[in-house]
Design an enzyme around this catalytic site. Structure first.
Site, PDB file in Angstrom:
ATOM      1  N   ASP A   9       1.005  -1.229   0.128  1.00 19.96           N
ATOM      2  CA  ASP A   9       0.025   0.085  -0.077  1.00 19.96           C
ATOM      3  C   ASP A   9       0.832   1.370  -0.133  1.00 19.96           C
ATOM      4  OD1 ASP A   9      -1.692  -1.847   0.198  1.00 19.96           O
ATOM      5  OD2 ASP A   9      -2.726  -1.110   2.133  1.00 19.96           O
TER       6      ASP A   9
ATOM      7  N   GLU B 279      -4.687  -1.020  -1.355  1.00 21.74           N
ATOM      8  CA  GLU B 279      -5.782  -1.113  -0.738  1.00 21.74           C
ATOM      9  C   GLU B 279      -6.948   0.093  -1.514  1.00 21.74           C
ATOM     10  OE1 GLU B 279      -5.795   0.116   3.592  1.00 21.74           O
ATOM     11  OE2 GLU B 279      -8.073  -0.007   3.719  1.00 21.74           O
TER      12      GLU B 279
ATOM     13  N   LYS C   3      -6.742  -5.081  -2.851  1.00 15.57           N
ATOM     14  CA  LYS C   3      -7.509  -5.331  -1.759  1.00 15.57           C
ATOM     15  C   LYS C   3      -8.382  -4.546  -0.954  1.00 15.57           C
ATOM     16  CE  LYS C   3      -3.582  -4.505   1.276  1.00 15.57           C
ATOM     17  NZ  LYS C   3      -4.171  -3.406   2.315  1.00 15.57           N
TER      18      LYS C   3
ATOM     19  N   VAL D  24       3.153   0.294   4.331  1.00 11.71           N
ATOM     20  CA  VAL D  24       2.564   1.047   5.083  1.00 11.71           C
ATOM     21  C   VAL D  24       1.213   0.480   5.275  1.00 11.71           C
ATOM     22  CG1 VAL D  24       4.013   3.109   4.832  1.00 11.71           C
ATOM     23  CG2 VAL D  24       1.886   2.764   3.513  1.00 11.71           C
ATOM     24  N   THR D  25       0.578   0.773   6.527  1.00  8.70           N
ATOM     25  CA  THR D  25       1.439   1.180   7.768  1.00  8.70           C
ATOM     26  C   THR D  25       1.787  -0.099   8.635  1.00  8.70           C
ATOM     27  OG1 THR D  25      -0.843   1.467   9.229  1.00  8.70           O
ATOM     28  CG2 THR D  25      -0.107   3.476   7.966  1.00  8.70           C
TER      29      THR D  25
ATOM     30  N   CYS E 264      -1.799  -2.327   7.857  1.00 11.51           N
ATOM     31  CA  CYS E 264      -1.970  -3.377   6.673  1.00 11.51           C
ATOM     32  C   CYS E 264      -0.784  -4.268   6.638  1.00 11.51           C
ATOM     33  CB  CYS E 264      -2.364  -2.469   5.380  1.00 11.51           C
ATOM     34  SG  CYS E 264      -3.736  -1.780   5.197  1.00 11.51           S
TER      35      CYS E 264
ATOM     36  N   GLN F 215       8.505 -14.400  21.269  1.00 11.79           N
ATOM     37  CA  GLN F 215       8.109 -15.696  21.412  1.00 11.79           C
ATOM     38  C   GLN F 215       8.876 -16.527  20.341  1.00 11.79           C
ATOM     39  OE1 GLN F 215       4.007 -16.266  22.902  1.00 11.79           O
ATOM     40  NE2 GLN F 215       3.698 -14.180  22.255  1.00 11.79           N
TER      41      GLN F 215
END
Ligand code: TIU
Length: 221
Positions: free
Chosen positions: A24, A72, A129, A157-158, A162, A202
């Site tokens: 994007d 987007e 999208k 971004v961002t 996204c 993790q």
């Protein structure tokens, strides 16, 4: 195994299965007068990474790594825009409204375009999208399967919207993702920092992070 020096540990590179996905990098998010600004954001932070994103794209092209771009955007009739998304945040300009760069986040509008500096080359895959994640209601997974791609360098971004949503979607679908730390940005520096931390926490629960220099060095470009 050849690895890319990354956090929290080396990214297990399989070069033939690797693509770059650039999320994007559109005028609506980066330039004044677009959707990002209509949501109350200072868009200045985002324009600062454009040269770094460009360097990553050009390096990947030079290394023979496929480059995928996302946008987007929505259909002009708004059939793929849920009212819950259109009305969110009570913005001064809503998706589909006429803004200074044409209809906000509508396919084909000038503001929806990817910035010239990082524009797709002919033949590169561009995924339009309607959601924040690049897998939702798109052909991205089919396109990756067709090309036998299983690893993604992620930029754009961002970071916490996204980019992170796409990484989480990719992770759940079995893709290994490496986020290019300096080729992504948020309107909120603290959200970018937290996103990088939570992605690689993790034991790379969502993915890995590394700088553009480190990634390009590992690709020998
Ligand atoms: N508002 C915001 O941070 N992002 C978006 O609306 N879309 C993307 O992240 N591309």
């Amino acid at each position: 195994m050849t690895g890319i020096r990354a956090l929290p540990y080396p990214f297990p590179l399989r070069r033939g299965e690797l693509a770059l996905i650039v999320i994007d990098m559109q005028r609506d998010f980066v330039e004044p007068g677009g959707f990002g600004e209509s949501l109350g954001n200072d868009v200045g932070r985002l324009s600062a990474i454009v040269p770094t994103v460009k360097r990553l794209i050009e390096g990947c092209r030079a290394a023979g790594i496929p480059v995928i771009h996302t946008q987007e955007c929505h259909r002009p009739d708004l059939a793929d825009l849920p009212p819950a998304k259109r009305n969110r945040g009570n913005p001064s300009l809503r998706i589909g409204d006429q803004g200074p760069m044409g209809r906000i986040l509508i396919a084909g509008a000038p503001g929806t375009a990817i910035l010239d500096e990082v524009a797709p080359l002919p033949g590169e895959l561009v995924i339009q999208k309607p959601g924040k994640g690049a897998f939702y209601a798109t052909s991205l997974q089919d396109e990756l399967r067709k090309r036998h791609l299983s690893q993604l360098i992620v930029a754009g971004v961002t970071t916490e919207v996204c980019v992170q949503t796409t990484m989480r979607e990719a992770n759940d679908r079995g893709y290994e993702c490496l986020l290019a730390e300096d080729a992504t940005e948020s309107y909120f520096p603290e959200f970018k920092a937290a996103t990088l931390d939570m992605i690689r926490a993790q034991g790379a629960i969502v993915g890995w992070t590394a700088s553009v220099d480190t990634i390009l060095e590992a690709l020998d470009v």
